[in-house]
Enzyme design. Structure first.
Site, PDB file in Angstrom:
ATOM      1  N   ASN A  61      13.822 -40.967 -26.128  1.00  0.00           N
ATOM      2  CA  ASN A  61      12.728 -41.867 -26.489  1.00  0.00           C
ATOM      3  C   ASN A  61      12.370 -42.747 -25.298  1.00  0.00           C
ATOM      4  O   ASN A  61      13.229 -43.149 -24.513  1.00  0.00           O
ATOM      5  CB  ASN A  61      13.051 -42.689 -27.740  1.00  0.00           C
ATOM      6  CG  ASN A  61      14.276 -43.561 -27.654  1.00  0.00           C
ATOM      7  OD1 ASN A  61      15.315 -43.143 -27.140  1.00  0.00           O
ATOM      8  ND2 ASN A  61      14.185 -44.775 -28.175  1.00  0.00           N
ATOM      9  N   GLU A  63      10.181 -46.082 -24.721  1.00  0.00           N
ATOM     10  CA  GLU A  63       9.462 -47.193 -25.343  1.00  0.00           C
ATOM     11  C   GLU A  63       8.474 -47.833 -24.374  1.00  0.00           C
ATOM     12  O   GLU A  63       8.515 -47.595 -23.165  1.00  0.00           O
ATOM     13  CB  GLU A  63      10.454 -48.245 -25.846  1.00  0.00           C
ATOM     14  CG  GLU A  63      11.311 -47.750 -26.979  1.00  0.00           C
ATOM     15  CD  GLU A  63      12.277 -48.788 -27.518  1.00  0.00           C
ATOM     16  OE1 GLU A  63      12.867 -48.512 -28.561  1.00  0.00           O
ATOM     17  OE2 GLU A  63      12.455 -49.862 -26.901  1.00  0.00           O
ATOM     18  N   CYS A  72       8.671 -40.557 -28.972  1.00  0.00           N
ATOM     19  CA  CYS A  72       9.987 -40.218 -29.518  1.00  0.00           C
ATOM     20  C   CYS A  72      10.637 -39.079 -28.731  1.00  0.00           C
ATOM     21  O   CYS A  72       9.956 -38.238 -28.142  1.00  0.00           O
ATOM     22  CB  CYS A  72       9.854 -39.795 -30.973  1.00  0.00           C
ATOM     23  SG  CYS A  72       9.167 -41.055 -32.067  1.00  0.00           S
ATOM     24  N   GLU A  74      12.155 -36.391 -29.772  1.00  0.00           N
ATOM     25  CA  GLU A  74      11.874 -35.050 -30.267  1.00  0.00           C
ATOM     26  C   GLU A  74      10.580 -34.492 -29.658  1.00  0.00           C
ATOM     27  O   GLU A  74      10.529 -33.336 -29.227  1.00  0.00           O
ATOM     28  CB  GLU A  74      11.747 -35.062 -31.802  1.00  0.00           C
ATOM     29  CG  GLU A  74      13.008 -35.484 -32.516  1.00  0.00           C
ATOM     30  CD  GLU A  74      13.111 -36.990 -32.779  1.00  0.00           C
ATOM     31  OE1 GLU A  74      13.814 -37.370 -33.729  1.00  0.00           O
ATOM     32  OE2 GLU A  74      12.486 -37.792 -32.047  1.00  0.00           O
ATOM     33  N   CYS A 111      10.971 -39.084 -37.147  1.00  0.00           N
ATOM     34  CA  CYS A 111       9.912 -39.848 -37.812  1.00  0.00           C
ATOM     35  C   CYS A 111       8.837 -38.891 -38.330  1.00  0.00           C
ATOM     36  O   CYS A 111       8.851 -37.695 -38.024  1.00  0.00           O
ATOM     37  CB  CYS A 111       9.311 -40.871 -36.848  1.00  0.00           C
ATOM     38  SG  CYS A 111       8.243 -40.146 -35.577  1.00  0.00           S
ATOM     39  N   CYS A 114       6.850 -36.978 -35.595  1.00  0.00           N
ATOM     40  CA  CYS A 114       7.645 -35.899 -35.005  1.00  0.00           C
ATOM     41  C   CYS A 114       7.765 -34.729 -35.971  1.00  0.00           C
ATOM     42  O   CYS A 114       7.661 -33.568 -35.569  1.00  0.00           O
ATOM     43  CB  CYS A 114       9.032 -36.401 -34.600  1.00  0.00           C
ATOM     44  SG  CYS A 114       8.997 -37.421 -33.116  1.00  0.00           S
TER      45      CYS A 114
END
Length: 160
Positions: A61, A63, A72, A74, A111, A114
């Site tokens: 990830n 940010e 993210c 993934e 999430c 994703c």
């Protein structure tokens, strides 16, 4: 009004129950979590995808102070894999997360964004992506991304 029940089958297993390939993929996801840029949440997520050509691609990830601008783990791993090897299918996805100190005890799920992106990849390649969600206490083993998003949106709705 009618009621319908939707069920999802998820197996929870120990590391000993996984194949050597799956164990290595989980280790790659854990390594990727160490590279996360997570100064705001301090929640480091790593993902690793295994392609049918044998390549393993890792992502973490990333940010941003403007929260929606981050990405993210993934999707970082999957998008890089698709951009680099567009004809290779993703066979497995492994995900692991740390709370800044240690890997979390329970498996973490992707999430919604994703899940939708992974489902698109599964549809595009025409084969399931096995998902391994690592937790220090147990690992969730899911046979297809479709199980993570049973009421999904796909191209069939665009053609009605």
């Amino acid at each position: 009004m009618t009621e319908r029940q939707i069920t999802t089958k998820i197996h929870f297993c120990t590391l000993d129950e996984l194949s050597d390939t799956e164990k290595k993929l989980l280790e790659a996801a854990k390594e990727a979590a160490e590279t996360a840029y997570a100064p705001y949440s301090r929640f480091q997520v790593g993902a690793a995808v295994l392609l049918d050509n044998g390549e393993v691609v890792k992502g973490s990830n990333q940010e941003n102070a403007a929260y929606p601008s981050g990405l993210c783990a993934e999707r970082v791993a999957m998008f890089y894999a698709n951009a680099t090897w567009p004809k290779a299918a993703i066979t497995h996805l492994a995900v692991a997360a740390k709370n800044g100190k240690a890997f979390i005890n329970l498996p973490i799920a992707p999430c919604g964004a994703c899940r939708q992106s992974l489902l698109e990849a599964e549809h595009r390649q025409g084969s399931p992506i096995k998902v391994l969600l690592y937790g220090a206490g147990e690992t969730a083993c899911i046979e297809s991304v479709k199980a993570l998003l049973p009421l999904s949106f796909d191209e069939s709705f665009l053609n009605e």
